[in-house]
Design a protein around this motif. Structure first.
Motif, PDB file in Angstrom:
ATOM      1  N   THR A  59       0.865  -1.187   0.000  1.00 42.21           N
ATOM      2  CA  THR A  59       0.000   0.000   0.000  1.00 42.21           C
ATOM      3  C   THR A  59       0.897   1.231   0.000  1.00 42.21           C
ATOM      4  O   THR A  59       2.026   1.190   0.501  1.00 42.21           O
ATOM      5  CB  THR A  59      -0.910   0.037   1.249  1.00 42.21           C
ATOM      6  OG1 THR A  59      -0.085   0.093   2.437  1.00 42.21           O
ATOM      7  CG2 THR A  59      -1.787  -1.195   1.315  1.00 42.21           C
ATOM      8  N   ASP A  60       0.383   2.333  -0.541  1.00 42.28           N
ATOM      9  CA  ASP A  60       1.237   3.513  -0.710  1.00 42.28           C
ATOM     10  C   ASP A  60       1.053   4.517   0.421  1.00 42.28           C
ATOM     11  O   ASP A  60       0.986   5.736   0.191  1.00 42.28           O
ATOM     12  CB  ASP A  60       0.987   4.174  -2.063  1.00 42.28           C
ATOM     13  CG  ASP A  60      -0.466   4.600  -2.242  1.00 42.28           C
ATOM     14  OD1 ASP A  60      -1.245   4.521  -1.266  1.00 42.28           O
ATOM     15  OD2 ASP A  60      -0.822   5.007  -3.366  1.00 42.28           O
ATOM     16  N   THR A  61       1.014   4.024   1.655  1.00 44.92           N
ATOM     17  CA  THR A  61       0.729   4.885   2.807  1.00 44.92           C
ATOM     18  C   THR A  61       1.954   5.200   3.654  1.00 44.92           C
ATOM     19  O   THR A  61       1.857   5.989   4.597  1.00 44.92           O
ATOM     20  CB  THR A  61      -0.319   4.213   3.711  1.00 44.92           C
ATOM     21  OG1 THR A  61       0.151   2.910   4.092  1.00 44.92           O
ATOM     22  CG2 THR A  61      -1.644   4.057   2.975  1.00 44.92           C
ATOM     23  N   SER A  62       3.100   4.619   3.346  1.00 43.38           N
ATOM     24  CA  SER A  62       4.288   4.818   4.181  1.00 43.38           C
ATOM     25  C   SER A  62       4.779   6.258   4.109  1.00 43.38           C
ATOM     26  O   SER A  62       4.807   6.879   3.042  1.00 43.38           O
ATOM     27  CB  SER A  62       5.408   3.884   3.736  1.00 43.38           C
ATOM     28  OG  SER A  62       6.624   4.207   4.383  1.00 43.38           O
ATOM     29  N   SER A  63       5.208   6.777   5.241  1.00 40.95           N
ATOM     30  CA  SER A  63       5.763   8.142   5.288  1.00 40.95           C
ATOM     31  C   SER A  63       7.057   8.243   4.492  1.00 40.95           C
ATOM     32  O   SER A  63       7.442   9.326   4.054  1.00 40.95           O
ATOM     33  CB  SER A  63       6.019   8.547   6.743  1.00 40.95           C
ATOM     34  OG  SER A  63       6.973   7.684   7.346  1.00 40.95           O
ATOM     35  N   ILE A  64       7.717   7.105   4.279  1.00 36.25           N
ATOM     36  CA  ILE A  64       8.969   7.109   3.516  1.00 36.25           C
ATOM     37  C   ILE A  64       8.703   7.487   2.060  1.00 36.25           C
ATOM     38  O   ILE A  64       9.560   8.083   1.404  1.00 36.25           O
ATOM     39  CB  ILE A  64       9.651   5.729   3.620  1.00 36.25           C
ATOM     40  CG1 ILE A  64      10.109   5.490   5.064  1.00 36.25           C
ATOM     41  CG2 ILE A  64      10.843   5.609   2.674  1.00 36.25           C
ATOM     42  CD1 ILE A  64      10.667   4.119   5.334  1.00 36.25           C
ATOM     43  N   LEU A  65       7.525   7.188   1.554  1.00 39.31           N
ATOM     44  CA  LEU A  65       7.181   7.575   0.193  1.00 39.31           C
ATOM     45  C   LEU A  65       6.956   9.073   0.070  1.00 39.31           C
ATOM     46  O   LEU A  65       7.194   9.671  -0.985  1.00 39.31           O
ATOM     47  CB  LEU A  65       5.925   6.832  -0.265  1.00 39.31           C
ATOM     48  CG  LEU A  65       6.091   5.340  -0.555  1.00 39.31           C
ATOM     49  CD1 LEU A  65       4.731   4.703  -0.793  1.00 39.31           C
ATOM     50  CD2 LEU A  65       6.999   5.114  -1.754  1.00 39.31           C
ATOM     51  N   LYS A  66       6.487   9.676   1.145  1.00 42.57           N
ATOM     52  CA  LYS A  66       6.226  11.108   1.119  1.00 42.57           C
ATOM     53  C   LYS A  66       7.511  11.917   1.155  1.00 42.57           C
ATOM     54  O   LYS A  66       7.581  13.020   0.621  1.00 42.57           O
ATOM     55  CB  LYS A  66       5.325  11.487   2.300  1.00 42.57           C
ATOM     56  CG  LYS A  66       3.958  10.817   2.246  1.00 42.57           C
ATOM     57  CD  LYS A  66       3.140  11.122   3.482  1.00 42.57           C
ATOM     58  CE  LYS A  66       1.790  10.400   3.447  1.00 42.57           C
ATOM     59  NZ  LYS A  66       0.987  10.632   4.674  1.00 42.57           N
ATOM     60  N   ASN A  67       8.541  11.336   1.782  1.00 39.62           N
ATOM     61  CA  ASN A  67       9.826  12.028   1.843  1.00 39.62           C
ATOM     62  C   ASN A  67      10.939  11.010   2.027  1.00 39.62           C
ATOM     63  O   ASN A  67      11.173  10.528   3.131  1.00 39.62           O
ATOM     64  CB  ASN A  67       9.857  13.038   2.994  1.00 39.62           C
ATOM     65  CG  ASN A  67      11.157  13.823   3.038  1.00 39.62           C
ATOM     66  OD1 ASN A  67      11.993  13.704   2.150  1.00 39.62           O
ATOM     67  ND2 ASN A  67      11.319  14.624   4.076  1.00 39.62           N
ATOM     68  N   ASN A  68      11.607  10.674   0.925  1.00 34.39           N
ATOM     69  CA  ASN A  68      12.760   9.779   1.028  1.00 34.39           C
ATOM     70  C   ASN A  68      14.057  10.459   0.600  1.00 34.39           C
ATOM     71  O   ASN A  68      15.017   9.801   0.184  1.00 34.39           O
ATOM     72  CB  ASN A  68      12.528   8.497   0.220  1.00 34.39           C
ATOM     73  CG  ASN A  68      12.015   8.765  -1.185  1.00 34.39           C
ATOM     74  OD1 ASN A  68      12.547   9.606  -1.897  1.00 34.39           O
ATOM     75  ND2 ASN A  68      10.973   8.035  -1.576  1.00 34.39           N
ATOM     76  N   ASP A  69      14.079  11.777   0.717  1.00 32.29           N
ATOM     77  CA  ASP A  69      15.306  12.511   0.418  1.00 32.29           C
ATOM     78  C   ASP A  69      16.457  12.063   1.303  1.00 32.29           C
ATOM     79  O   ASP A  69      17.626  12.140   0.899  1.00 32.29           O
ATOM     80  CB  ASP A  69      15.097  14.019   0.602  1.00 32.29           C
ATOM     81  CG  ASP A  69      14.208  14.613  -0.481  1.00 32.29           C
ATOM     82  OD1 ASP A  69      13.984  13.929  -1.497  1.00 32.29           O
ATOM     83  OD2 ASP A  69      13.736  15.751  -0.303  1.00 32.29           O
ATOM     84  N   PHE A  70      16.126  11.586   2.507  1.00 39.18           N
ATOM     85  CA  PHE A  70      17.191  11.174   3.425  1.00 39.18           C
ATOM     86  C   PHE A  70      17.966   9.980   2.868  1.00 39.18           C
ATOM     87  O   PHE A  70      19.132   9.769   3.234  1.00 39.18           O
ATOM     88  CB  PHE A  70      16.616  10.843   4.805  1.00 39.18           C
ATOM     89  CG  PHE A  70      15.844   9.550   4.888  1.00 39.18           C
ATOM     90  CD1 PHE A  70      16.441   8.396   5.394  1.00 39.18           C
ATOM     91  CD2 PHE A  70      14.516   9.480   4.468  1.00 39.18           C
ATOM     92  CE1 PHE A  70      15.733   7.215   5.471  1.00 39.18           C
ATOM     93  CE2 PHE A  70      13.802   8.301   4.548  1.00 39.18           C
ATOM     94  CZ  PHE A  70      14.414   7.159   5.053  1.00 39.18           C
TER      95      PHE A  70
END
Length: 297
Positions: free
Chosen positions: A223-234
């Motif tokens: 599912t596309d709900t992970s916070s990592i998808l919203k910001n994986n610049d790290f």
């Protein structure tokens, strides 16, 4: 005159080799540069829709169409030769039955890979060495299902001079990998597979980046709900690319190849993956993805 022709042929061979090495050097440089804006395309099991999956022919066709990476699945014969076979059994993809480990390489080579409609042709199960010699100087290779065979694969890569073209991977945490392969872990190009919907996903990524700085992270999400998808610049800020699979919905929250191929909806498939950080995409539709990326420049 003969000597003159020999000199010309030698020069042409040297020129071809130089161009080939330049091609793979560019891909290696791109792989190790997380800030590179180009999307790298990986062909899952080669061009398997037009040739037997995981066959030399499928890999040749993928290379010719211009992908950056081919994906191979490792297995092993009774006499400890690393071969390319996805399944635990050879029943689905060949006219044989049983495990690869039931046979020596010579015995395994007597079976033939299935083509479309399950018909067998002339193609046989390739060895890792055969694939790496094909890929040498041309393309990168993603070693899937390789964790049990790192040491054997490492020897093949050293023998063929292709160590810097191969990407080792596993979903095991850092401590497990370090314990099992302490002698070679720092000498290989490595990509952890992380299921980012799991609670410890960010911790697993941070631990890997602290210890060995992987070249990329393969992110899996049903599912596309992970916070990592919203910001994986790290991930990129610490020197790694983001690899996402477009193969089927359970790997990418439903933003898969089929939406692009059958529905013509590239916005919610490949476009969505790129918008959410993907800098490497593994696909079952490599030709179509390459066309899309060229169109989008």
């Amino acid at each position: 005159m003969k000597q003159y022709l020999k000199i010309i042929l030698a020069g042409l061979l040297l020129l071809c080799c130089s161009r080939s090495e330049g091609q793979v050097s560019k891909l290696i440089s791109q792989l190790h540069n997380p800030k590179d804006k180009n999307i790298m395309v990986a062909a899952h099991r080669g061009d398997w829709r037009n040739a037997p999956e995981n066959s030399i022919q499928a890999y040749k066709q993928a290379i010719e169409m211009g992908v950056d990476v081919i994906e191979v699945d490792l297995n092993m014969t009774k006499d400890s030769v690393v071969v390319i076979m996805h399944d635990d059994l050879i029943d689905r993809t060949t006219d044989g039955k049983g495990k690869p480990s039931d046979y020596t390489l010579a015995q395994l080579k007597k079976f033939h890979l299935r083509e479309g409609q399950g018909v067998t042709g002339k193609h046989t199960i390739p060895t890792l060495e055969e694939v790496m010699l094909l890929a040498k100087g041309k393309i990168l290779v993603n070693l899937d299902k390789s964790f049990p065979y790192y040491e054997e694969a490492y020897k093949v890569l050293k023998k063929t001079g292709t160590l810097n073209q191969a990407i080792f991977k596993t979903s095991e945490p850092y401590a497990v990998v370090r314990k099992k392969y302490p002698a070679i872990l720092d000498s290989i190009t490595f990509m952890p597979v992380v299921y980012i919907n799991q609670p410890r996903a960010r911790q697993i990524i941070n631990e890997y980046q602290k210890e060995i700085k992987p070249v990329a992270f393969e992110l899996i999400f049903p599912t596309d709900t992970s916070s990592i998808l919203k910001n994986n610049d790290f991930i990129r800020d610490h020197g790694a690319k983001v690899w996402i699979n477009a193969l089927w919905p359970s790997l990418n929250g439903g933003h898969d190849d089929t939406i692009a191929w059958e529905d013509g909806n590239t916005k919610d498939s490949w476009g969505w993956l790129i918008a959410h950080g993907a800098t490497m995409i593994q696909t079952d539709r490599p030709g179509s993805l390459l066309d899309y990326l060229k169109k989008m420049k």
